[in-house]
Design an enzyme around this catalytic site. Sequence first.
Site, PDB file in Angstrom:
ATOM      1  CG  ASP A  36     -12.032 -14.004  19.576  1.00  0.00           C
ATOM      2  OD1 ASP A  36     -13.111 -14.377  19.084  1.00  0.00           O
ATOM      3  OD2 ASP A  36     -11.833 -12.845  19.989  1.00  0.00           O
ATOM      4  CE1 TYR A  56     -20.854  -7.681   8.379  1.00  0.00           C
ATOM      5  CE2 TYR A  56     -22.737  -7.761   6.890  1.00  0.00           C
ATOM      6  CZ  TYR A  56     -21.982  -8.331   7.894  1.00  0.00           C
ATOM      7  OH  TYR A  56     -22.342  -9.541   8.426  1.00  0.00           O
ATOM      8  CG  ASP A  89      -6.001  -8.312  13.244  1.00  0.00           C
ATOM      9  OD1 ASP A  89      -6.823  -8.730  12.411  1.00  0.00           O
ATOM     10  OD2 ASP A  89      -5.791  -7.094  13.428  1.00  0.00           O
ATOM     11  CE  LYS A 107     -19.735 -10.790   6.393  1.00  0.00           C
ATOM     12  NZ  LYS A 107     -18.993 -11.915   6.995  1.00  0.00           N
TER      13      LYS A 107
END
Length: 258
Positions: free
Chosen positions: A36, A152, A59, A156
């Site tokens: 994370d 987004y 990251d 995707k």
Amino acid sequence: MLLKDRIALVTGGASGLGYATATAFAREGATVVINDLRVDAAREAAARLGEKHFAVGGDVSSEADVQAMVEAALVRFGRIDILVNNAGMPDSFTPTVDQTLAHWQRLIDVHLTGTYLVSKTVAASMIAQKSGVILNLNSIAGLMGLPVRTAYSAAKAGIGMLTQVLGCEWGPHNIRVNAIAPGYILTPLTKKLIAEGKIEEKRIRRRTPMGKMGSAEDIAEAMVFLASDRAEFITAITLPVDGGYCSWGAPSDAFPLD
């Protein structure tokens, strides 16, 4: 114990769909490495799973961070059998003409470039061991045109094609690469968007043939299946887990509400 003795790296695994997947993997016998951006959250999540599990910060859009976290997992366990590319960030629901280039670039960097970077870095060890499973997080936004979800959706959709390409390229090395496209899942983030009026729960339920929103556990169970030997001849596909949302095409409600 479908994943007994396997080592799984889950990016963005400290919360949400990532943590639900990590929990399901641990239940099925895997040892989980939780990555994370918030390393303290990753450590807390790994501790909740049990002492054998491990946490790494980093990251996913940083090549140096990715190399460091993959190396840490390999030094600790000697191999990575399963990779879940879950790390991501929410969209802004802003009209495209009002979106900043910085917003576009950050979403592309985290979702698409992150999936590419972590996959290629982990794949080197999987190729050497002649086995592995990589699972990516697509979305119904990568399969359908959703207005104002510009960056987004593009990221995707890119993950969907990356899944196909890598599944075909790495199939000869006995590495399977698949993706899951969640529909509307009732996570804390989704509840927040509902409360803010950015999405309407009843409208989603009417549009979904099964008449409900999904849970994080629905995604996690699909991940378990695709990671297991029960899916040993499945690769290079995106599996929608959406209650039929993407398939509904009639000009009427899919599910009647009172």
